[in-house]
Design a protein around this motif. Structure first.
Motif, PDB file in Angstrom:
ATOM      1  N   ILE A  99      -2.453  -4.628 -12.985  1.00 23.33           N
ATOM      2  CA  ILE A  99      -1.011  -4.400 -12.928  1.00 23.33           C
ATOM      3  C   ILE A  99      -0.393  -5.572 -12.180  1.00 23.33           C
ATOM      4  CG2 ILE A  99      -0.315  -2.001 -13.251  1.00 23.33           C
ATOM      5  CD1 ILE A  99      -1.383  -1.216 -10.674  1.00 23.33           C
ATOM      6  N   VAL A 100       0.801  -5.959 -12.617  1.00 26.03           N
ATOM      7  CA  VAL A 100       1.478  -7.115 -12.043  1.00 26.03           C
ATOM      8  C   VAL A 100       2.525  -6.646 -11.038  1.00 26.03           C
ATOM      9  CG1 VAL A 100       2.946  -9.100 -12.594  1.00 26.03           C
ATOM     10  CG2 VAL A 100       1.074  -8.481 -14.121  1.00 26.03           C
ATOM     11  N   LYS A 101       2.597  -7.370  -9.923  1.00 25.81           N
ATOM     12  CA  LYS A 101       3.643  -7.104  -8.927  1.00 25.81           C
ATOM     13  C   LYS A 101       4.897  -7.863  -9.343  1.00 25.81           C
ATOM     14  CE  LYS A 101       0.352  -6.955  -5.097  1.00 25.81           C
ATOM     15  NZ  LYS A 101      -0.007  -7.612  -3.841  1.00 25.81           N
ATOM     16  N   PRO A 102       6.086  -7.379  -9.051  1.00 29.32           N
ATOM     17  CA  PRO A 102       6.369  -6.099  -8.384  1.00 29.32           C
ATOM     18  C   PRO A 102       6.028  -4.914  -9.300  1.00 29.32           C
ATOM     19  CG  PRO A 102       8.403  -7.148  -9.119  1.00 29.32           C
ATOM     20  CD  PRO A 102       7.291  -8.116  -9.393  1.00 29.32           C
ATOM     21  N   PHE A 103       5.561  -3.839  -8.695  1.00 35.08           N
ATOM     22  CA  PHE A 103       5.082  -2.691  -9.459  1.00 35.08           C
ATOM     23  C   PHE A 103       6.204  -1.970 -10.179  1.00 35.08           C
ATOM     24  CE2 PHE A 103       1.969  -2.767  -5.833  1.00 35.08           C
ATOM     25  CZ  PHE A 103       0.942  -3.319  -6.581  1.00 35.08           C
ATOM     26  N   GLN A 104       5.895  -1.558 -11.411  1.00 40.46           N
ATOM     27  CA  GLN A 104       6.798  -0.688 -12.158  1.00 40.46           C
ATOM     28  C   GLN A 104       6.075   0.649 -12.262  1.00 40.46           C
ATOM     29  OE1 GLN A 104       7.028  -3.395 -15.578  1.00 40.46           O
ATOM     30  NE2 GLN A 104       9.239  -3.400 -15.278  1.00 40.46           N
ATOM     31  N   ASN A 105       6.713   1.709 -11.790  1.00 35.78           N
ATOM     32  CA  ASN A 105       6.075   3.029 -11.741  1.00 35.78           C
ATOM     33  C   ASN A 105       5.370   3.415 -13.038  1.00 35.78           C
ATOM     34  OD1 ASN A 105       7.673   2.806  -9.459  1.00 35.78           O
ATOM     35  ND2 ASN A 105       8.198   4.974  -9.421  1.00 35.78           N
ATOM     36  N   GLU A 106       6.070   3.231 -14.178  1.00 32.82           N
ATOM     37  CA  GLU A 106       5.501   3.652 -15.461  1.00 32.82           C
ATOM     38  C   GLU A 106       4.212   2.882 -15.762  1.00 32.82           C
ATOM     39  OE1 GLU A 106       8.784   2.062 -15.506  1.00 32.82           O
ATOM     40  OE2 GLU A 106       9.496   3.996 -14.781  1.00 32.82           O
ATOM     41  N   ARG A 107       4.230   1.592 -15.493  1.00 29.52           N
ATOM     42  CA  ARG A 107       3.053   0.757 -15.791  1.00 29.52           C
ATOM     43  C   ARG A 107       1.871   1.132 -14.900  1.00 29.52           C
ATOM     44  NH1 ARG A 107      -0.894  -0.817 -17.921  1.00 29.52           N
ATOM     45  NH2 ARG A 107      -1.790  -2.835 -17.493  1.00 29.52           N
ATOM     46  N   VAL A 108       2.153   1.427 -13.632  1.00 25.82           N
ATOM     47  CA  VAL A 108       1.087   1.824 -12.705  1.00 25.82           C
ATOM     48  C   VAL A 108       0.422   3.098 -13.213  1.00 25.82           C
ATOM     49  CG1 VAL A 108       0.584   2.684 -10.370  1.00 25.82           C
ATOM     50  CG2 VAL A 108       2.117   0.719 -10.676  1.00 25.82           C
ATOM     51  N   ILE A 109       1.228   4.102 -13.540  1.00 22.11           N
ATOM     52  CA  ILE A 109       0.694   5.396 -13.970  1.00 22.11           C
ATOM     53  C   ILE A 109      -0.010   5.267 -15.322  1.00 22.11           C
ATOM     54  CG2 ILE A 109       1.347   7.760 -14.637  1.00 22.11           C
ATOM     55  CD1 ILE A 109       1.251   7.013 -11.530  1.00 22.11           C
TER      56      ILE A 109
ATOM     57  N   ARG B 293       0.852  -1.207   0.000  1.00 20.30           N
ATOM     58  CA  ARG B 293       0.000   0.000   0.000  1.00 20.30           C
ATOM     59  C   ARG B 293       0.876   1.240   0.000  1.00 20.30           C
ATOM     60  NH1 ARG B 293      -2.841  -2.734   4.106  1.00 20.30           N
ATOM     61  NH2 ARG B 293      -2.226  -1.176   5.653  1.00 20.30           N
ATOM     62  N   HIS B 294       1.919   1.227   0.821  1.00 13.92           N
ATOM     63  CA  HIS B 294       2.825   2.380   0.904  1.00 13.92           C
ATOM     64  C   HIS B 294       3.520   2.630  -0.431  1.00 13.92           C
ATOM     65  CE1 HIS B 294       5.530   5.311   2.637  1.00 13.92           C
ATOM     66  NE2 HIS B 294       6.534   4.663   2.076  1.00 13.92           N
ATOM     67  N   MET B 295       3.961   1.545  -1.068  1.00  9.86           N
ATOM     68  CA  MET B 295       4.643   1.666  -2.357  1.00  9.86           C
ATOM     69  C   MET B 295       3.730   2.285  -3.422  1.00  9.86           C
ATOM     70  SD  MET B 295       6.971  -1.509  -3.473  1.00  9.86           S
ATOM     71  CE  MET B 295       6.830  -1.634  -5.238  1.00  9.86           C
ATOM     72  N   LEU B 296       2.515   1.755  -3.514  1.00  6.52           N
ATOM     73  CA  LEU B 296       1.557   2.272  -4.493  1.00  6.52           C
ATOM     74  C   LEU B 296       1.194   3.718  -4.182  1.00  6.52           C
ATOM     75  CD1 LEU B 296      -1.173  -0.347  -5.440  1.00  6.52           C
ATOM     76  CD2 LEU B 296       0.229   1.019  -6.976  1.00  6.52           C
ATOM     77  N   LYS B 297       0.993   4.003  -2.910  1.00  9.05           N
ATOM     78  CA  LYS B 297       0.646   5.358  -2.478  1.00  9.05           C
ATOM     79  C   LYS B 297       1.738   6.347  -2.916  1.00  9.05           C
ATOM     80  CE  LYS B 297      -1.119   7.547   1.682  1.00  9.05           C
ATOM     81  NZ  LYS B 297      -1.454   7.375   3.091  1.00  9.05           N
ATOM     82  N   SER B 298       3.000   5.957  -2.737  1.00 10.37           N
ATOM     83  CA  SER B 298       4.125   6.813  -3.148  1.00 10.37           C
ATOM     84  C   SER B 298       4.106   7.075  -4.648  1.00 10.37           C
ATOM     85  CB  SER B 298       5.463   6.169  -2.775  1.00 10.37           C
ATOM     86  OG  SER B 298       5.572   6.072  -1.387  1.00 10.37           O
ATOM     87  N   ILE B 299       3.933   6.010  -5.433  1.00 11.72           N
ATOM     88  CA  ILE B 299       3.903   6.146  -6.900  1.00 11.72           C
ATOM     89  C   ILE B 299       2.766   7.101  -7.301  1.00 11.72           C
ATOM     90  CG2 ILE B 299       3.467   4.951  -9.091  1.00 11.72           C
ATOM     91  CD1 ILE B 299       4.726   2.411  -7.761  1.00 11.72           C
ATOM     92  N   LEU B 300       1.590   6.908  -6.708  1.00 13.12           N
ATOM     93  CA  LEU B 300       0.415   7.708  -7.082  1.00 13.12           C
ATOM     94  C   LEU B 300       0.561   9.167  -6.663  1.00 13.12           C
ATOM     95  CD1 LEU B 300      -2.246   5.041  -6.113  1.00 13.12           C
ATOM     96  CD2 LEU B 300      -1.680   5.779  -8.440  1.00 13.12           C
ATOM     97  N   THR B 301       1.003   9.412  -5.425  1.00 12.76           N
ATOM     98  CA  THR B 301       1.111  10.803  -4.966  1.00 12.76           C
ATOM     99  C   THR B 301       2.230  11.554  -5.690  1.00 12.76           C
ATOM    100  OG1 THR B 301       2.391  10.064  -3.048  1.00 12.76           O
ATOM    101  CG2 THR B 301       0.054  10.460  -2.688  1.00 12.76           C
ATOM    102  N   GLU B 302       3.329  10.852  -6.007  1.00 15.05           N
ATOM    103  CA  GLU B 302       4.418  11.487  -6.757  1.00 15.05           C
ATOM    104  C   GLU B 302       3.966  11.899  -8.159  1.00 15.05           C
ATOM    105  OE1 GLU B 302       7.698   8.708  -6.696  1.00 15.05           O
ATOM    106  OE2 GLU B 302       7.868   8.892  -4.511  1.00 15.05           O
ATOM    107  N   ASN B 303       2.900  11.275  -8.635  1.00 16.67           N
ATOM    108  CA  ASN B 303       2.385  11.598  -9.962  1.00 16.67           C
ATOM    109  C   ASN B 303       1.108  12.435  -9.904  1.00 16.67           C
ATOM    110  OD1 ASN B 303       4.021  10.155 -12.268  1.00 16.67           O
ATOM    111  ND2 ASN B 303       4.081   8.831 -10.487  1.00 16.67           N
ATOM    112  N   GLY B 304       0.910  13.100  -8.770  1.00 14.67           N
ATOM    113  CA  GLY B 304      -0.153  14.092  -8.681  1.00 14.67           C
ATOM    114  C   GLY B 304      -1.522  13.596  -8.253  1.00 14.67           C
ATOM    115  N   HIS B 305      -1.636  12.340  -7.851  1.00 11.63           N
ATOM    116  CA  HIS B 305      -2.936  11.832  -7.408  1.00 11.63           C
ATOM    117  C   HIS B 305      -3.038  11.890  -5.891  1.00 11.63           C
ATOM    118  CE1 HIS B 305      -3.820  10.645 -11.465  1.00 11.63           C
ATOM    119  NE2 HIS B 305      -2.710   9.948 -11.533  1.00 11.63           N
TER     120      HIS B 305
END
Length: 120
Positions: free
Chosen positions: A101-111, A14-26
């Motif tokens: 999306i497949v784990k482990p998360f890749q920032n670009e793919r998540v966004i 959850r923390h990892m995904l949260k970081s990716i999302l907030t760093e990209n403006g969500h």
């Protein structure tokens, strides 16, 4: 900026995904550690998008997805799965998931997935 709920039984994920999302403006407006919590939190926070893990205790991601879609047929849900869960991913798509999306998360793919699903 989208309001997003992150659902995963692992705090680290959850923390990892949260970081990716907030760093990209969500904005992450809610979190849940299982499908049951996800349904309650969805009704309360009404996010624009949900990221939902498949394998969780109590109620898994597929059942959580079903209940959210029943409550809100327009819900936008992206499933998160480990490699080798193709059958479950197909089940999730049949039940209304918009992408996965497949784990482990890749920032670009998540966004990429988030932006694609938000534009639907």
């Amino acid at each position: 900026m989208a309001k997003i709920m992150v659902v995963d039984d692992t705090a680290f994920m959850r923390h990892m995904l949260k970081s990716i999302l907030t760093e990209n403006g969500h904005e992450v407006v809610a979190e849940a550690s299982n499908g049951a919590e996800a349904v309650v939190n969805y009704k309360h926070s009404r996010p624009d998008l949900v990221t939902m893990d498949i394998t969780m205790p109590e109620i898994d991601g597929i059942e959580g997805l079903r209940q959210i879609m029943e409550f809100d047929p327009k819900a936008k849900v992206i499933m998160c799965s480990a490699m080798g869960q193709q059958a479950m991913v197909l089940e999730a798509i049949k039940n209304g998931a918009k992408d996965f999306i497949v784990k482990p998360f890749q920032n670009e793919r998540v966004i990429e997935a988030v932006n694609k699903v938000l534009s639907l």
